[in-house]
Design a protein around this motif. Structure first.
Motif, PDB file in Angstrom:
ATOM      1  N   THR A  20       0.012  20.955   1.093  1.00 23.99           N
ATOM      2  CA  THR A  20      -0.580  19.640   1.340  1.00 23.99           C
ATOM      3  C   THR A  20      -2.057  19.801   1.644  1.00 23.99           C
ATOM      4  OG1 THR A  20       1.490  18.714   2.174  1.00 23.99           O
ATOM      5  CG2 THR A  20      -0.549  17.596   2.806  1.00 23.99           C
ATOM      6  N   ILE A  21      -2.867  18.980   1.012  1.00 29.03           N
ATOM      7  CA  ILE A  21      -4.307  18.927   1.240  1.00 29.03           C
ATOM      8  C   ILE A  21      -4.631  17.549   1.803  1.00 29.03           C
ATOM      9  CG2 ILE A  21      -6.568  18.998   0.131  1.00 29.03           C
ATOM     10  CD1 ILE A  21      -5.230  20.752  -2.067  1.00 29.03           C
ATOM     11  N   THR A  22      -5.505  17.515   2.803  1.00 29.87           N
ATOM     12  CA  THR A  22      -5.841  16.274   3.486  1.00 29.87           C
ATOM     13  C   THR A  22      -7.272  15.855   3.191  1.00 29.87           C
ATOM     14  OG1 THR A  22      -4.285  16.729   5.265  1.00 29.87           O
ATOM     15  CG2 THR A  22      -6.048  15.174   5.747  1.00 29.87           C
ATOM     16  N   CYS A  23      -7.467  14.562   3.093  1.00 31.55           N
ATOM     17  CA  CYS A  23      -8.800  13.995   2.870  1.00 31.55           C
ATOM     18  C   CYS A  23      -8.970  12.816   3.824  1.00 31.55           C
ATOM     19  CB  CYS A  23      -8.923  13.547   1.421  1.00 31.55           C
ATOM     20  SG  CYS A  23     -10.550  12.972   0.933  1.00 31.55           S
ATOM     21  N   ARG A  24     -10.071  12.798   4.544  1.00 35.18           N
ATOM     22  CA  ARG A  24     -10.358  11.710   5.484  1.00 35.18           C
ATOM     23  C   ARG A  24     -11.656  11.013   5.101  1.00 35.18           C
ATOM     24  NH1 ARG A  24      -8.007  15.539   9.024  1.00 35.18           N
ATOM     25  NH2 ARG A  24      -6.218  14.668  10.149  1.00 35.18           N
ATOM     26  N   SER A  52      -2.075   7.094  -4.975  1.00 37.90           N
ATOM     27  CA  SER A  52      -0.735   7.612  -5.249  1.00 37.90           C
ATOM     28  C   SER A  52      -0.280   7.449  -6.703  1.00 37.90           C
ATOM     29  CB  SER A  52       0.287   6.914  -4.336  1.00 37.90           C
ATOM     30  OG  SER A  52       0.297   5.524  -4.585  1.00 37.90           O
ATOM     31  N   THR A  53      -1.130   6.930  -7.571  1.00 40.24           N
ATOM     32  CA  THR A  53      -0.753   6.696  -8.963  1.00 40.24           C
ATOM     33  C   THR A  53      -1.051   7.924  -9.806  1.00 40.24           C
ATOM     34  OG1 THR A  53      -1.169   4.327  -8.755  1.00 40.24           O
ATOM     35  CG2 THR A  53      -1.065   5.244 -10.985  1.00 40.24           C
ATOM     36  N   LEU A  54       0.013   8.548 -10.321  1.00 39.99           N
ATOM     37  CA  LEU A  54      -0.130   9.757 -11.124  1.00 39.99           C
ATOM     38  C   LEU A  54      -0.683   9.390 -12.502  1.00 39.99           C
ATOM     39  CD1 LEU A  54       0.815  12.425  -9.861  1.00 39.99           C
ATOM     40  CD2 LEU A  54       2.773  12.373 -11.394  1.00 39.99           C
ATOM     41  N   SER A  60       5.152  15.815 -12.217  1.00 39.11           N
ATOM     42  CA  SER A  60       5.665  15.034 -11.088  1.00 39.11           C
ATOM     43  C   SER A  60       5.694  15.824  -9.783  1.00 39.11           C
ATOM     44  CB  SER A  60       7.063  14.510 -11.408  1.00 39.11           C
ATOM     45  OG  SER A  60       7.938  15.594 -11.682  1.00 39.11           O
ATOM     46  N   ARG A  61       5.424  17.134  -9.821  1.00 41.44           N
ATOM     47  CA  ARG A  61       5.355  17.889  -8.574  1.00 41.44           C
ATOM     48  C   ARG A  61       4.101  17.521  -7.761  1.00 41.44           C
ATOM     49  NH1 ARG A  61       4.312  21.558 -12.680  1.00 41.44           N
ATOM     50  NH2 ARG A  61       2.246  22.563 -12.650  1.00 41.44           N
ATOM     51  N   PHE A  62       3.152  16.854  -8.414  1.00 36.41           N
ATOM     52  CA  PHE A  62       1.977  16.352  -7.707  1.00 36.41           C
ATOM     53  C   PHE A  62       2.275  14.952  -7.176  1.00 36.41           C
ATOM     54  CE2 PHE A  62      -1.305  19.436  -8.678  1.00 36.41           C
ATOM     55  CZ  PHE A  62      -0.822  20.069  -9.816  1.00 36.41           C
ATOM     56  N   SER A  63       1.878  14.707  -5.943  1.00 39.84           N
ATOM     57  CA  SER A  63       2.011  13.364  -5.391  1.00 39.84           C
ATOM     58  C   SER A  63       0.880  13.101  -4.402  1.00 39.84           C
ATOM     59  CB  SER A  63       3.364  13.167  -4.707  1.00 39.84           C
ATOM     60  OG  SER A  63       3.492  14.029  -3.601  1.00 39.84           O
ATOM     61  N   GLY A  64       0.538  11.852  -4.250  1.00 37.58           N
ATOM     62  CA  GLY A  64      -0.501  11.459  -3.315  1.00 37.58           C
ATOM     63  C   GLY A  64      -0.011  10.342  -2.423  1.00 37.58           C
ATOM     64  N   SER A  65      -0.568  10.309  -1.220  1.00 36.68           N
ATOM     65  CA  SER A  65      -0.197   9.242  -0.289  1.00 36.68           C
ATOM     66  C   SER A  65      -1.374   8.923   0.615  1.00 36.68           C
ATOM     67  CB  SER A  65       1.024   9.642   0.535  1.00 36.68           C
ATOM     68  OG  SER A  65       0.713  10.744   1.373  1.00 36.68           O
ATOM     69  N   GLY A  66      -1.207   7.843   1.370  1.00 37.29           N
ATOM     70  CA  GLY A  66      -2.217   7.465   2.347  1.00 37.29           C
ATOM     71  C   GLY A  66      -2.884   6.149   2.026  1.00 37.29           C
ATOM     72  N   THR A  72      -3.383  12.264   1.572  1.00 35.44           N
ATOM     73  CA  THR A  72      -2.891  13.606   1.313  1.00 35.44           C
ATOM     74  C   THR A  72      -2.531  13.779  -0.155  1.00 35.44           C
ATOM     75  OG1 THR A  72      -0.626  13.015   1.875  1.00 35.44           O
ATOM     76  CG2 THR A  72      -1.973  13.937   3.648  1.00 35.44           C
ATOM     77  N   LEU A  73      -2.741  15.005  -0.620  1.00 38.32           N
ATOM     78  CA  LEU A  73      -2.260  15.447  -1.929  1.00 38.32           C
ATOM     79  C   LEU A  73      -1.218  16.516  -1.659  1.00 38.32           C
ATOM     80  CD1 LEU A  73      -2.471  15.701  -5.085  1.00 38.32           C
ATOM     81  CD2 LEU A  73      -4.160  17.504  -4.653  1.00 38.32           C
ATOM     82  N   THR A  74      -0.038  16.355  -2.230  1.00 37.03           N
ATOM     83  CA  THR A  74       1.037  17.317  -2.043  1.00 37.03           C
ATOM     84  C   THR A  74       1.466  17.872  -3.395  1.00 37.03           C
ATOM     85  OG1 THR A  74       1.843  16.217  -0.046  1.00 37.03           O
ATOM     86  CG2 THR A  74       3.376  17.662  -1.186  1.00 37.03           C
ATOM     87  N   ILE A  75       1.643  19.174  -3.437  1.00 37.76           N
ATOM     88  CA  ILE A  75       2.245  19.826  -4.593  1.00 37.76           C
ATOM     89  C   ILE A  75       3.590  20.357  -4.105  1.00 37.76           C
ATOM     90  CG2 ILE A  75       1.963  21.492  -6.460  1.00 37.76           C
ATOM     91  CD1 ILE A  75      -1.045  21.561  -5.765  1.00 37.76           C
TER      92      ILE A  75
END
Lengths: 106, 121
Positions: A20-24, A52-54, A60-66, A72-75
């Motif tokens: 997970t990578i975080t961005c603020r 969050s839109t791929l 699909s192993r990539f996902s975004g949220s927040g 966050t970006l999660t692989i």
């Protein structure tokens, strides 16, 4: 100006790991956040928009949220092709990039 | 599929003007915003500015006093001029494309490979 702070700057992980990578953002940007992947000597590639839109063709192993200021970006399961540098970008007001996260093989 | 190609001098002297052109092939300049982004070696990305086909521009506030962008629809090109350069302007310069969304301009969906510009005497 809107400042973007990414963490960590470097991340060491193994094939199959979840990362997970975080961005603020320094102020609210709603969901106007994008993630890019960049490999050495190449232009960045857009992975995710609107937080969050791929994008088409992105695994699909990539996902975004927040939203607002935290993202966050999660692989979900790292593959060999995923070792690269990742940048977040706000586009709520003009454009600002995060400083990048280099994902390295452990 | 659209392709973007940057061109221009790879070496510029301090205090002079950096001039680059981006040629767009496989698509029209219409309906898109066209940007310049730079990346010093081993560092992050810095957005420089964007232009619409109408000639309307937006620039990064930190560079605004030194930047001019223009568009040439007859050649399907847009250009960047950065004045009074110093060594800190040494970077790979990319051009990129973005669509207009319902509420704002979207992220970059196509990029040029980039061109290295070195500022040195």
């Amino acid at each position: 100006d809107i400042q973007m702070t990414q963490s960590p700057s470097t991340l060491s992980a193994s094939i199959g790991d979840r990362v997970t990578i975080t961005c603020r953002a320094s102020q609210s940007i709603s969901s106007w956040l994008a993630w890019y992947q960049q490999k050495p000597g190449q232009a960045p590639k857009l992975l995710i928009s609107k937080a969050s839109t791929l994008e088409s063709g992105v695994p699909s192993r990539f996902s975004g949220s927040g939203s607002e200021t935290e993202f966050t970006l999660t692989i979900s399961s790292l593959q060999p092709d995923d070792f690269a540098t990742y940048f977040c970008q706000q586009y709520n007001r003009l454009y600002t990039f995060g400083q990048g996260t280099k994902l390295e093989i452990k | 599929q659209v392709q973007l190609q940057e061109s221009g001098p790879g070496l510029v002297k301090p205090s002079e003007t950096l001039s680059l052109t981006c040629t767009v092939s496989g698509g029209s300049l219409s309906s898109y915003y066209w940007s310049w982004i730079r990346q010093p070696a081993g560092k992050g990305l810095e957005w420089i500015g964007r232009i619409y086909i109408s000639g309307s521009t937006n620039y990064n506030p930190s560079l605004k006093s030194r930047v001019t962008m223009s568009v040439d629809t007859s050649k399907n090109q847009f250009s960047l001029k950065l004045r009074s350069v110093t060594a800190a302007d040494t970077a790979v310069y990319h051009c990129a494309r973005a669509r207009r969304g319902q509420w704002l301009v979207l992220p970059f969906d196509s990029w040029g490979q980039g061109t290295l510009v070195t500022v040195s005497s």
